[in-house]
Motif scaffolding. Structure first.
Motif, mmCIF file in Angstrom:
data_model
loop_
_atom_site.group_PDB
_atom_site.id
_atom_site.type_symbol
_atom_site.label_atom_id
_atom_site.label_comp_id
_atom_site.label_asym_id
_atom_site.label_seq_id
_atom_site.Cartn_x
_atom_site.Cartn_y
_atom_site.Cartn_z
ATOM 1 N N GLY A 11 8.940 -2.863 3.077
ATOM 2 C CA GLY A 11 9.284 -1.372 3.200
ATOM 3 C C GLY A 11 10.632 -0.821 3.615
ATOM 4 N N ARG A 185 7.343 6.153 0.588
ATOM 5 C CA ARG A 185 6.438 5.327 -0.096
ATOM 6 C C ARG A 185 6.429 3.697 -0.013
ATOM 7 N NH1 ARG A 185 9.066 8.331 -4.336
ATOM 8 N NH2 ARG A 185 8.159 10.379 -4.525
ATOM 9 N N THR A 186 5.901 3.311 0.895
ATOM 10 C CA THR A 186 5.698 1.907 1.236
ATOM 11 C C THR A 186 4.123 1.577 1.185
ATOM 12 O OG1 THR A 186 5.412 2.036 3.572
ATOM 13 C CG2 THR A 186 7.887 2.156 2.762
ATOM 14 N N SER A 187 4.172 0.199 1.545
ATOM 15 C CA SER A 187 2.644 -0.356 1.523
ATOM 16 C C SER A 187 1.923 0.347 2.627
ATOM 17 C CB SER A 187 2.694 -1.834 1.385
ATOM 18 O OG SER A 187 3.527 -2.311 2.693
ATOM 19 N N ALA A 190 0.396 3.531 1.140
ATOM 20 C CA ALA A 190 -0.098 3.365 -0.091
ATOM 21 C C ALA A 190 -1.284 3.838 -0.465
ATOM 22 C CB ALA A 190 0.267 2.028 -0.530
ATOM 23 N N ALA A 191 -2.099 4.085 0.677
ATOM 24 C CA ALA A 191 -3.366 4.922 0.468
ATOM 25 C C ALA A 191 -3.734 6.044 0.763
ATOM 26 C CB ALA A 191 -4.522 3.880 1.403
ATOM 27 N N LEU A 192 -2.451 6.707 1.177
ATOM 28 C CA LEU A 192 -2.609 7.970 1.529
ATOM 29 C C LEU A 192 -1.963 9.122 0.544
ATOM 30 C CD1 LEU A 192 -0.451 7.766 4.979
ATOM 31 C CD2 LEU A 192 -2.883 7.579 4.709
ATOM 32 N N ASP A 193 -2.455 10.401 0.618
ATOM 33 C CA ASP A 193 -2.030 11.327 -0.528
ATOM 34 C C ASP A 193 -0.581 11.619 0.012
ATOM 35 O OD1 ASP A 193 -4.619 11.328 -1.849
ATOM 36 O OD2 ASP A 193 -5.387 12.935 -0.295
ATOM 37 N N GLU A 194 0.102 11.792 -1.149
ATOM 38 C CA GLU A 194 1.640 11.951 -0.999
ATOM 39 C C GLU A 194 1.840 13.505 -0.858
ATOM 40 O OE1 GLU A 194 4.569 11.136 -3.767
ATOM 41 O OE2 GLU A 194 3.923 8.964 -3.568
#
Lengths: 245, 442
Positions: A11, A185-187, A190-194
């Protein structure tokens, strides 16, 4: 600059370490995954690190290891002038509510143990005559929101702690730099809405490095989040009760 | 470690087609490629090559996996993860006197993508495709094993992977040879030529002297001026002729949203302006980004293209087809109502070792075409001709080619498919492109 980084294997910490190496800073890395540390050190060496990049094991979940890790770093770099903490744990509000073990880990790592790590660093830097302590907190610590109640509480505590250290020790030569990243934007995300204003880790790291160089006590990355949080902080409670972000 | 996926709309560089697909991104490439349908880098292929071939397929997005494994400064050999971009490679190695060979027209591509498409650039006639410089790759094949693949280990799979469009396995690491360079700057010449024949002739003859050449053609000029163009030729400047400072890295501004400024009309004007401004002989030291990466003049250049999206029709015609072949392709395009926005010609050296790599000796034609209701018809008609003269299309750009045309163009296809079947009998790794062209199940 002789910098000690904890959390640089992924990250924003990874990006920051690269920027520092490119301009010739000497680095020492702490982390809890020794093979990832090794690979990260190799990456930085290939990118032209000046001198070898030292590494040592250090897990923010285990306070007993802090002293040995800091000893190793101080010895490896022959003195440290900058310490950067990007390590931390994240869990969505739902996962933290559902899992008591995870909840305990996130609260300890992101607040209590990071503070303890910083306290030990503070004493060492002050004993050396001063230095920079840069800690990555989060905009989530600026105002409570439904989606980040527990994570936000830990980050709020961490932000408050660092602000206090700044008030108390800046005159003695300890510069604290509190970084408040927005959505990066990192791991971890990654699973979240931007949301809007999302940036990549490289851009966030460039902002953080500018703040470290300037010795800014607080920096939002990207800077637009200062404005966004100003607005969110000024919202009345009833609005935040009715919104879902 | 499991990595959660996200659903979202994805497309290639041409913004057509658009599909909703599950994709996941992480620094841990081994984790995200496990069970994935396809790997995707920066998504610079124009059409459907980086889109999943199945509705429930998951893409492994490699861009966060961007570590260097090692660099041997003596020999100029580097090994890095597949998600490292060419922009990063240039930023890291140009200041140290090394360049990446066979660089394509954008640096917003990943190493994995450069291997999968076996990319070429202005230097194809002098240094071949990128694959010629690749020593070894580490990949995850369809049965989930992770293998080191090179000319010595699994040479067949190695050659099928160079230019194999990511369909032979997920690329994890790439080891390749850099090229020493005398300075960071480029000595470039450009000159205009009044018609297609003289432009092509000038391009060919420039190739014997210059390592980097390219011709740009004004297709919107009619009559005898049809095919007038500008030939660009360049080489790395010698230390004596270049500034002693390094070229400063450039961070061009990005187009923030789709804003279709590019159309037949605006491009007609732009092409005229470009031709007349560059017609006269010029020579000088230029910034390497300006010379090598015209597509990166702004970030997200593709957002300036028409709202319905675009494709790039790139074919190579064998030398035997001559300038006449090139003229025929362009004639067919215009007759069938396609609106060429931008056209670039390049003379290729020989075929490389990639079993399905695009280049072969002859002339490459690349034309940007907006997607309209006539584009498919025009591509079909051009493909009829190209297949007939022994030419072929570039899969990294392709969106509209039909399977029967591709089979007719590509005598090497069955050999490549045999290798792919050996490693992946069920076609577990597949893309929208492989469904369209190779008959993979949806």
């Amino acid at each position: 600059m002789k910098a000690l980084l904890i959390g640089a294997t992924r990250g924003m910490g990874r990006s920051l370490a690269r920027l520092m190496v490119e301009r010739g800073d000497q680095l020492f890395l702490l982390g809890r995954d020794e093979s990832a540390l090794e690979v990260t050190a190799a990456d930085l060496t290939a990118r032209g690190a000046s001198g070898s990049v030292g590494t040592a094991f250090c897990d923010l979940e285990s306070r007993s290891g802090f002293e040995a890790a800091l000893d190793a770093a101080w010895a490896g770099l022959e003195g440290v002038d900058t310490v950067v903490v990007t390590a931390g744990l994240f869990g969505t509000q739902e996962s933290l509510e559902a899992d008591a073990v995870l909840r305990q880990r996130v609260l300890s790592v992101d607040f209590a143990n990071t503070v303890e790590f910083c306290e030990q660093v503070r004493m060492r830097l002050l004993a050396d005559g001063g230095g920079t302590l840069c800690v990555f907190s989060s905009v989530a610590g600026d105002r409570a929101r439904k989606k980040v109640v527990l994570y936000g509480a830990a980050k709020a505590g961490l932000s408050s702690y660092l602000e206090g250290v700044d008030l108390r020790y800046r005159e003695a030569g300890l510069r604290t730099v509190l970084i408040k990243p927005g959505f990066v934007r990192t791991s971890m995300t990654a699973a979240l809405d931007e949301p809007p204003f999302a940036v990549g880790p490289d851009e966030a790291a460039r902002g953080a490095l500018r703040a470290i160089d300037r010795g800014a006590s607080v920096a939002y990355v990207p800077p637009v989040w200062r404005l966004v949080m100003l607005i969110i902080r000024s919202l009345p409670t009833w609005v935040l009760r009715r919104t879902d972000f | 470690m499991t990595v959660e996926g996200q659903r979202g709309a994805l497309s290639g560089w041409g913004r057509h087609p658009v599909v909703v697909a599950r994709h996941r991104r992480s620094e841990n490439l081994e984790a995200i490629t496990r069970g994935a349908t396809l790997s995707r880098g920066l998504g610079r292929s124009y059409g459907d090559a980086s889109l999943p071939g199945t509705i429930d397929g998951t893409l492994a997005v490699t861009t966060a996996a961007d570590r260097f494994c090692w660099f041997d400064a003596e020999r100029g050999v580097v090994r890095a993860e597949a998600g490292v971009s060419l922009a990063t490679l240039n930023r890291v190695f140009w200041p140290r006197g090394w360049s990446v060979p066979s660089s394509p027209g954008t640096q917003q591509v990943t190493l994995g993508g450069m291997v999968a498409a076996d990319v070429h650039g202005k230097s194809h006639h002098s240094e071949g495709c990128f694959g010629e410089h690749v020593r070894s790759v580490r990949m995850r094949v369809a049965d989930e094993r992770i293998l080191e693949v090179s000319e010595d280990e699994q040479p067949e799979l190695f050659r099928a992977t160079l230019g194999g469009m990511g369909l032979t396995g997920h690329l994890l690491e790439v080891e390749f040879q850099l090229r020493p360079m005398p300075s960071g700057w480029v000595l470039a010449e450009s000159q205009g030529y009044g018609d297609l024949e003289s432009t092509v002739e000038a391009l060919r003859s420039a190739g014997s002297e210059w390592p980097h050449t390219l011709a740009w053609i004004d297709l919107l000029a009619g009559g005898s001026a049809f095919g007038r163009g500008v030939v660009e030729r360049g080489r790395r400047a010698d230390p004596g002729e270049a500034p002693s400072r390094l070229p400063a890295p450039r961070f061009p501004p990005a187009i923030p949203f789709v804003f279709p400024l590019i159309s037949g009309t605006t491009m007609r004007l732009a092409n005229i302006a470009r031709y007349w401004s560059r017609r006269l002989y010029r020579r000088g030291i230029v910034h390497p980004d300006a010379f090598f990466y015209p597509l990166d003049v702004v970030g997200w250049l593709n957002r300036l293209y028409p709202r319905a999206g675009f494709t790039q029709y790139q074919v190579v015609l064998p030398t035997s087809a001559g300038v006449e072949g090139c003229r025929r392709v362009l004639d067919i395009m215009v007759q069938r109502g396609a609106v060429p926005l931008l056209c670039v010609l390049k003379d290729f050296g020989g075929e490389g070792k990639g079993m399905l790599s695009f280049p072969k000796a002859g002339l490459s034609i690349a034309v940007d075409l907006p997607i309209t209701d006539r584009t498919q018809v025009a591509v079909d008609a051009m493909n009829d001709f190209v297949a007939g003269v022994g030419g072929r299309v570039y899969l990294a750009k392709d969106t509209l080619t039909r399977p029967e045309h591709f089979r007719a163009m590509e005598p090497r296809l069955s050999a490549w498919q045999a290798v792919r079947r050996r490693w992946d009998p069920e076609a577990r790794i597949r893309s929208a492109l492989s469904v369209r062209l190779f008959g993979d199940p949806i």
